[in-house]
Motif scaffolding. Structure first.
Motif, PDB file in Angstrom:
ATOM      1  N   LEU A  93      -7.747 -32.112 -14.753  1.00 32.22           N
ATOM      2  CA  LEU A  93      -7.870 -31.608 -16.116  1.00 32.22           C
ATOM      3  C   LEU A  93      -9.212 -32.003 -16.728  1.00 32.22           C
ATOM      4  O   LEU A  93      -9.841 -31.198 -17.446  1.00 32.22           O
ATOM      5  N   GLU A  94      -9.665 -33.203 -16.449  1.00 34.10           N
ATOM      6  CA  GLU A  94     -10.960 -33.642 -16.978  1.00 34.10           C
ATOM      7  C   GLU A  94     -12.099 -32.808 -16.394  1.00 34.10           C
ATOM      8  O   GLU A  94     -13.093 -32.536 -17.084  1.00 34.10           O
ATOM      9  N   PHE A  95     -11.952 -32.366 -15.149  1.00 34.84           N
ATOM     10  CA  PHE A  95     -12.937 -31.465 -14.548  1.00 34.84           C
ATOM     11  C   PHE A  95     -12.996 -30.154 -15.333  1.00 34.84           C
ATOM     12  O   PHE A  95     -14.081 -29.637 -15.619  1.00 34.84           O
ATOM     13  N   HIS A  96     -11.823 -29.621 -15.682  1.00 28.16           N
ATOM     14  CA  HIS A  96     -11.797 -28.362 -16.428  1.00 28.16           C
ATOM     15  C   HIS A  96     -12.294 -28.549 -17.860  1.00 28.16           C
ATOM     16  O   HIS A  96     -12.907 -27.638 -18.428  1.00 28.16           O
ATOM     17  N   ILE A  97     -12.039 -29.700 -18.449  1.00 27.12           N
ATOM     18  CA  ILE A  97     -12.566 -29.979 -19.782  1.00 27.12           C
ATOM     19  C   ILE A  97     -14.086 -29.924 -19.771  1.00 27.12           C
ATOM     20  O   ILE A  97     -14.713 -29.310 -20.644  1.00 27.12           O
TER      21      ILE A  97
ATOM     22  N   ILE B 131      -5.629 -26.941 -31.267  1.00 27.52           N
ATOM     23  CA  ILE B 131      -4.988 -27.693 -32.353  1.00 27.52           C
ATOM     24  C   ILE B 131      -5.568 -29.107 -32.496  1.00 27.52           C
ATOM     25  O   ILE B 131      -5.001 -29.940 -33.175  1.00 27.52           O
ATOM     26  N   ASP B 132      -6.715 -29.352 -31.837  1.00 26.84           N
ATOM     27  CA  ASP B 132      -7.391 -30.649 -31.917  1.00 26.84           C
ATOM     28  C   ASP B 132      -6.459 -31.782 -31.500  1.00 26.84           C
ATOM     29  O   ASP B 132      -6.174 -32.701 -32.270  1.00 26.84           O
ATOM     30  N   ALA B 133      -5.983 -31.708 -30.266  1.00 24.21           N
ATOM     31  CA  ALA B 133      -4.998 -32.676 -29.774  1.00 24.21           C
ATOM     32  C   ALA B 133      -5.446 -33.292 -28.454  1.00 24.21           C
ATOM     33  O   ALA B 133      -6.317 -32.763 -27.756  1.00 24.21           O
ATOM     34  N   ASP B 134      -4.850 -34.412 -28.116  1.00 23.80           N
ATOM     35  CA  ASP B 134      -5.004 -35.021 -26.808  1.00 23.80           C
ATOM     36  C   ASP B 134      -3.850 -34.568 -25.920  1.00 23.80           C
ATOM     37  O   ASP B 134      -2.820 -34.092 -26.401  1.00 23.80           O
ATOM     38  N   ILE B 135      -4.024 -34.739 -24.610  1.00 24.28           N
ATOM     39  CA  ILE B 135      -2.999 -34.399 -23.622  1.00 24.28           C
ATOM     40  C   ILE B 135      -2.333 -35.677 -23.124  1.00 24.28           C
ATOM     41  O   ILE B 135      -3.012 -36.647 -22.779  1.00 24.28           O
TER      42      ILE B 135
ATOM     43  N   LYS C 274     -16.387 -26.939 -21.227  1.00 20.22           N
ATOM     44  CA  LYS C 274     -17.060 -27.526 -22.385  1.00 20.22           C
ATOM     45  C   LYS C 274     -16.116 -27.646 -23.584  1.00 20.22           C
ATOM     46  O   LYS C 274     -16.480 -27.342 -24.720  1.00 20.22           O
ATOM     47  N   LEU C 275     -14.890 -28.073 -23.292  1.00 14.37           N
ATOM     48  CA  LEU C 275     -13.928 -28.323 -24.361  1.00 14.37           C
ATOM     49  C   LEU C 275     -14.253 -29.649 -25.028  1.00 14.37           C
ATOM     50  O   LEU C 275     -14.690 -30.590 -24.370  1.00 14.37           O
ATOM     51  N   LYS C 276     -14.032 -29.725 -26.292  1.00 15.10           N
ATOM     52  CA  LYS C 276     -14.443 -30.900 -27.060  1.00 15.10           C
ATOM     53  C   LYS C 276     -13.260 -31.729 -27.526  1.00 15.10           C
ATOM     54  O   LYS C 276     -12.193 -31.207 -27.847  1.00 15.10           O
ATOM     55  N   ASN C 277     -13.476 -33.035 -27.576  1.00 14.97           N
ATOM     56  CA  ASN C 277     -12.573 -33.970 -28.249  1.00 14.97           C
ATOM     57  C   ASN C 277     -11.152 -33.966 -27.688  1.00 14.97           C
ATOM     58  O   ASN C 277     -10.170 -34.028 -28.433  1.00 14.97           O
ATOM     59  N   ILE C 278     -11.013 -33.844 -26.349  1.00 12.46           N
ATOM     60  CA  ILE C 278      -9.701 -33.916 -25.706  1.00 12.46           C
ATOM     61  C   ILE C 278      -9.675 -35.103 -24.748  1.00 12.46           C
ATOM     62  O   ILE C 278     -10.479 -35.173 -23.821  1.00 12.46           O
ATOM     63  N   GLN C 279      -8.779 -36.019 -24.969  1.00  9.03           N
ATOM     64  CA  GLN C 279      -8.558 -37.129 -24.054  1.00  9.03           C
ATOM     65  C   GLN C 279      -7.277 -36.857 -23.265  1.00  9.03           C
ATOM     66  O   GLN C 279      -6.297 -36.355 -23.816  1.00  9.03           O
ATOM     67  N   VAL C 280      -7.285 -37.183 -21.984  1.00 11.25           N
ATOM     68  CA  VAL C 280      -6.116 -37.013 -21.140  1.00 11.25           C
ATOM     69  C   VAL C 280      -5.581 -38.384 -20.743  1.00 11.25           C
ATOM     70  O   VAL C 280      -6.305 -39.210 -20.196  1.00 11.25           O
ATOM     71  N   ARG C 281      -4.329 -38.618 -21.053  1.00 11.24           N
ATOM     72  CA  ARG C 281      -3.656 -39.863 -20.666  1.00 11.24           C
ATOM     73  C   ARG C 281      -2.400 -39.499 -19.884  1.00 11.24           C
ATOM     74  O   ARG C 281      -2.005 -38.329 -19.834  1.00 11.24           O
ATOM     75  N   TYR C 282      -1.792 -40.492 -19.274  1.00 10.89           N
ATOM     76  CA  TYR C 282      -0.547 -40.219 -18.563  1.00 10.89           C
ATOM     77  C   TYR C 282       0.409 -41.392 -18.662  1.00 10.89           C
ATOM     78  O   TYR C 282       0.017 -42.529 -18.960  1.00 10.89           O
TER      79      TYR C 282
END
Length: 295
Positions: free
Chosen positions: A84-88, A32-36, A92-100
């Motif tokens: 999660l960034e390792f799995h991204i 869905i082209d979203a960030d986490i 090769k997932l695109k355009n996902i930023q992970v914040r907390y």
């Protein structure tokens, strides 16, 4: 028009099932082209001050204890973020930023308040697997969020291996043939389109379906096709003396990837997922559950 990025809110408590839900959330975010946004609700010792104690007799050391809790929580969130960034990168997932983020309080209330303020597109929560008796109930936190969140909630049972995620190809929508279904169906259609998934809309009946039920199902099908433009669709009524067993067989036979429904006055939720021992359905299916809040 807002350019705000889509967001998937992922409550985590650093358990195995929470990690499983977070990994699953990555694929939903990619779809869905979203960030986490990872969220941990941590406990503040001050919230449990015994009524019999004077505040000053209890507060000694609480400040340092709280700082330690906050430091450990932040460290655990950073570790989860890096995982999660390792799995991204690996997938090769695109355009996902992970914040907390982390907040003090009680889990259910705090998650709902956070979702109310930041309005994520979906909340993804990992849930425990079966106990030795083969039964698992929703915890209080998950139940509270499922019943009260104003945004969709997607729960991922531990038995579902998120590390072997495949994009949803078949999504079952469990309808009670109620007008409140229409809002949920509209949102589900959008979700299915992201993954090019087929929607299977069904109603369960313990007896032979009535003409009224058949007509209502035709109305729902017409709405999905004519108003929402969905093409990959199947609708029908599932007749079974035991609705839970019948639905379970149907899910396995069709190879469904997600089961969705609306809370609609909690009727469906209580029918299949309440706390009675016989209502064991979710964890027998082993697939994620997508719940929409009725409007």
């Amino acid at each position: 028009m807002s350019n705000k990025k889509n967001m998937v809110l992922v409550p985590v408590n650093f358990s195995e099932h929470a990690e499983n839900g977070a990994v699953y959330a990555l694929q939903i975010a990619a779809g869905i082209d979203a960030d986490i946004l990872l969220l941990n609700v941590y406990f503040n010792p001050v919230l449990s001050i015994p009524a019999s104690l004077e505040p000053y007799t209890y507060m000694t050391g609480v400040g340092s204890d709280l700082r330690k809790i906050e430091e450990e929580t932040q460290l655990s969130l950073e570790v989860t973020k890096q995982m999660l960034e390792f799995h991204i990168e690996k997938q090769k997932l695109k355009n996902i930023q992970v914040r907390y983020d982390m907040v003090q309080g009680h889990a259910g209330e705090s998650i709902l308040a956070y979702a109310e303020e930041y309005n994520p597109n979906v909340i993804v929560m990992g849930t425990p697997g079966k106990n030795p008796q083969g039964l698992t109930r929703f915890g209080k936190t998950t139940t509270k969020v499922l019943e009260n969140a104003k945004v969709p909630v997607l729960t991922v049972p531990l038995g579902y291996d998120a590390y072997r995620f495949k994009k949803p190809q078949k999504v079952i929508y469990l309808t009670n043939l109620d007008k409140t279904d229409y809002f949920a169906i509209e949102r589900l259609t959008g979700f299915a389109e992201f993954f090019n998934a087929k929607i299977i809309c069904i109603h369960t009946s313990e007896i032979e379906s009535s003409e009224d039920e058949e007509n209502k199902m035709k109305e729902i099908k017409g709405y999905i096709i004519n108003q929402l433009g969905a093409k990959n669709l199947e609708c029908g009524i599932l007749e079974s003396a035991d609705p839970q067993a019948g639905l379970e067989r149907f899910i396995k036979e069709r190879g469904a990837d997600v089961l969705a429904f609306s809370t609609q006055k909690k009727s469906v939720f209580r029918k299949f997922f309440d706390y009675e021992p016989s209502h064991r359905f979710l964890y027998q299916t082993g697939i994620p559950l997508l719940v929409y809040h009725a409007r």
